[in-house]
Design a protein around this motif. Structure first.
Motif, mmCIF file in Angstrom:
data_model
loop_
_atom_site.group_PDB
_atom_site.id
_atom_site.type_symbol
_atom_site.label_atom_id
_atom_site.label_comp_id
_atom_site.label_asym_id
_atom_site.label_seq_id
_atom_site.Cartn_x
_atom_site.Cartn_y
_atom_site.Cartn_z
ATOM 1 N N CYS A 170 32.267 40.522 34.794
ATOM 2 C CA CYS A 170 31.538 40.299 36.058
ATOM 3 C C CYS A 170 30.942 41.580 36.653
ATOM 4 O O CYS A 170 31.496 42.668 36.492
ATOM 5 C CB CYS A 170 32.489 39.724 37.105
ATOM 6 S SG CYS A 170 33.280 38.222 36.554
ATOM 7 N N ILE A 178 30.008 34.764 40.999
ATOM 8 C CA ILE A 178 29.833 34.922 39.548
ATOM 9 C C ILE A 178 31.092 34.562 38.751
ATOM 10 O O ILE A 178 30.980 33.821 37.765
ATOM 11 C CB ILE A 178 29.195 36.280 39.225
ATOM 12 C CG1 ILE A 178 27.713 36.141 39.634
ATOM 13 C CG2 ILE A 178 29.317 36.626 37.742
ATOM 14 C CD1 ILE A 178 26.896 37.359 39.629
ATOM 15 N N PRO A 179 32.292 34.965 39.174
ATOM 16 C CA PRO A 179 33.473 34.411 38.474
ATOM 17 C C PRO A 179 33.457 32.873 38.491
ATOM 18 O O PRO A 179 33.863 32.237 37.528
ATOM 19 C CB PRO A 179 34.652 34.957 39.287
ATOM 20 C CG PRO A 179 34.126 36.196 39.917
ATOM 21 C CD PRO A 179 32.671 35.975 40.163
ATOM 22 N N PRO A 197 37.085 41.006 36.142
ATOM 23 C CA PRO A 197 36.256 41.185 37.354
ATOM 24 C C PRO A 197 35.629 42.577 37.362
ATOM 25 O O PRO A 197 36.021 43.447 36.585
ATOM 26 C CB PRO A 197 37.280 41.080 38.497
ATOM 27 C CG PRO A 197 38.552 40.609 37.877
ATOM 28 C CD PRO A 197 38.507 40.983 36.432
ATOM 29 N N SER A 198 34.679 42.776 38.270
ATOM 30 C CA SER A 198 34.144 44.125 38.443
ATOM 31 C C SER A 198 35.260 45.023 38.943
ATOM 32 O O SER A 198 36.034 44.641 39.827
ATOM 33 C CB SER A 198 32.998 44.122 39.463
ATOM 34 O OG SER A 198 32.690 45.459 39.821
ATOM 35 N N SER A 205 38.247 37.670 42.853
ATOM 36 C CA SER A 205 38.693 37.028 41.601
ATOM 37 C C SER A 205 40.192 36.755 41.654
ATOM 38 O O SER A 205 40.653 35.712 41.175
ATOM 39 C CB SER A 205 38.422 37.932 40.394
ATOM 40 O OG SER A 205 37.063 37.940 40.085
#
Ligand code: NAD
Length: 520
Positions: A170, A178-179, A197-198, A205
């Protein structure tokens, strides 16, 4: 320290019990249904972009931990794929309810880690929630096809089956949406998942994973690991992972597309953008200027569908001055300030990069109509703020045009005709989105037909499709064959098996034929 609470206090007591020990700022991995602290001593600080305070620490998940996450997903797969689709949908039904109830918590976490305004953060959650809602009825999208009697007593049908373990990587700019483009579609199709996740804002997330477990997702169906390049490369190379979904920059996206494809995986890679808005002189002035300001500066320009480039056609160029007036009126402040229109950009490095691109534009001859680079926000002097910035007379050879700026910077170009404006857009390498503002159906139809962008807005500045369609960026904004969510998303996360069956009384003594069977 209050901010630390904002970052962490929203996990339920169950989750806190499982991972609130030792360093309370450390974000845990989620492996096989347990939130476990990584053994890694390396971590990255998650900073509040409005204050620079440390919100949490993301570990660089070790190789062994990554392997355990994939193993947990692999182990969970056989029973999850055999769980009735209706049961899997019901988990999504519960999850959508939990997300709805926890929207404020998610939004506050997003604002704290990512910087966008609370209202915008709620939109981030809501656009992801819609994908979960769509997953609640996904069975119809998984239906196969059937043709009876393709030959005498023989029928053929196709079945959509899950792939196995899938993974998602992500970006920072939509920590919830986005997740939620990724794992709900994948797991409802019967896959199990490893999400990365980022590293800049993993909190949403983690909350979503916790809610998914509460909704009834069995242990191991969703796992979370953290890190940067190394963990991403491990995902690309792992033999047990069958498909990778990526959203982020072109540098990372093309690397991941090449590396994961090389090891036989399916990949869908949504990447960068330069979205143009063509303004025709016959457009509604007020509505168009509002749309340009909202889509150019909303989320501080950190949206892949931000409308970052305006192409004024003919006399609409005269509206530049009014555009500046409206942009000037926006309030820049911390995302928690209820009056804020836009918050900070994600990091000091991001701010520096945006300012450099603006400067390069000025040095190449662009006119600076509004300069937000030196803005100071009282009470948030350490924040990565950039005020709305507008560059005019930009040409296609300038660096600020060629690069995705990803900040609150609107660049203005001009064209003498719609034809010329369309050519400008089509010559750009990206193809995420493009919009036209006009009151002419003829101009709109020409634009819709000739424009080379995957998502087209007609008097709509940010045409992100709802989940029953798919997110259809094209050209350099996408690599792969099957887009995110909608029908294409289900196709991405399933493979087709085609069955041919014969049920008939076969005459005895018919002999053996070695010729290729035909239906004649
Ligand atoms: P990014 O590419 O820096 O990071 C995305 C992910 O890739 C992160 O998880 C990061 O850890 C990983 N990563 C980064 N560099 C890597 C590398 N060299 N090798 C392996 N992994 C790497 O992107 P970002 O800054 O987080 O997000 C902003 C970008 O995402 C913008 O370009 C934006 O347009 C794009 N984006 C696109 C869409 C879309 O749907 N097209 C949506 C949102 C964001």
């Amino acid at each position: 320290r209050i901010l630390i609470g904002v970052g962490c206090s929203h996990f339920s007591t169950a989750a806190e019990r499982s991972w609130r020990h030792g360093d309370t700022l450390r974000v845990p991995n989620l492996i096989g249904g347990s939130f476990v602290d990584s053994h890694s001593s390396d971590s990255i600080d998650v900073l509040n972009p409005a204050t620079q305070e440390v919100v949490s620490r993301v570990p660089l998940t070790t190789k062994e931990e990554f392997k355990s996450a994939v193993a947990a997903a692999k182990e969970a797969f056989p029973s999850w794929r055999n769980t009735p689709i209706t049961t899997r949908q019901r988990v999504m039904f519960k999850l959508q309810d939990l997300i709805r109830k926890n929207t404020d918590k998610l939004a506050l976490n997003i604002t704290t880690e990512q910087g966008k305004t609370l209202k915008d953060a709620q939109g981030d959650v809501f656009r992801g929630l819609e994908v979960v809602e769509h997953a609640c009825g996904m069975a119809t999208l998984q239906m196969g096809e059937y043709v009876a009697n393709v030959s005498n007593g023989i029928d053929t049908y196709s079945i959509r089956e899950p792939l196995g373990v899938c993974a998602g990587i992500c970006p920072f700019n939509f920590p919830a949406m986005i997740p939620l483009w990724m794992f709900p579609v994948a797991v409802t199709c019967g896959n199990t998942y490893v999400l990365k996740p980022s590293e800049k804002d993993p909190g949403a997330s983690m909350i979503l994973a916790e809610l998914a477990m509460e909704a009834g997702l069995p242990n191991g169906v969703l796992n979370i690991v953290h890190g940067t390049h190394d963990i991403v490369n491990a995902i690309c190379d792992d033999d047990d992972i069958r498909a990778v979904s990526f959203v982020g920059s072109n540098t990372a996206g093309m690397h991941i597309y090449a590396r994961a494809s090389a090891s036989g995986k399916r990949v869908q890679s949504n990447m960068g953008a330069k979205n143009h808005g063509i303004v025709m002189p016959d457009a509604n002035v007020d509505a168009t200027l509002n749309a340009l300001v909202a889509a150019g500066f909303g989320a501080a320009g950190q949206r892949c569908m931000a409308l970052s480039t305006v192409v004024f056609v003919g006399d609409s160029k005269l509206w530049e001055e009014k555009l500046v007036e409206r942009a000037k009126a926006l309030k820049v402040s911390a995302g928690t300030d209820p009056e804020a229109d836009l918050g900070p950009v994600i990091s000091k490095q991001a701010k520096e990069r945006v300012c450099k691109l603006v400067q390069s534009g000025i040095e190449s001859g662009a006119r600076l109509l509004l300069d937000g680079r030196t803005i100071k926000v009282p009470g948030y002097e350490q924040g990565n703020f950039i005020g709305p910035t507008i560059l005019a007379d930009v040409t296609a050879d300038m660096e600020c045009y060629k690069e995705e700026i990803f900040g609150p910077v609107l660049i203005c170009m001009q064209a003498d005709s719609l034809e010329e404006a369309i050519n400008i857009v089509n010559r750009n390498k990206y193809g995420n989105g493009a919009a036209i503002f006009t009151s002419s159906g003829i101009a709109a139809r020409k634009f819709q037909t000739e424009i080379e962008a995957g998502q087209v807005g007609i008097n709509v500045p940010i045409p992100v499709p709802l989940p029953f369609f798919s997110f259809t960026g094209s050209k350099a904004s996408f690599a792969g064959d099957l887009n995110f969510y909608g029908k294409a998303g289900v196709q991405f996360y399933t493979q087709i098996k085609t069955v041919t069956q014969q049920w008939k009384d076969l005459p005895s003594g018919a002999g053996v034929s070695l010729a290729m069977p035909t239906s004649q």
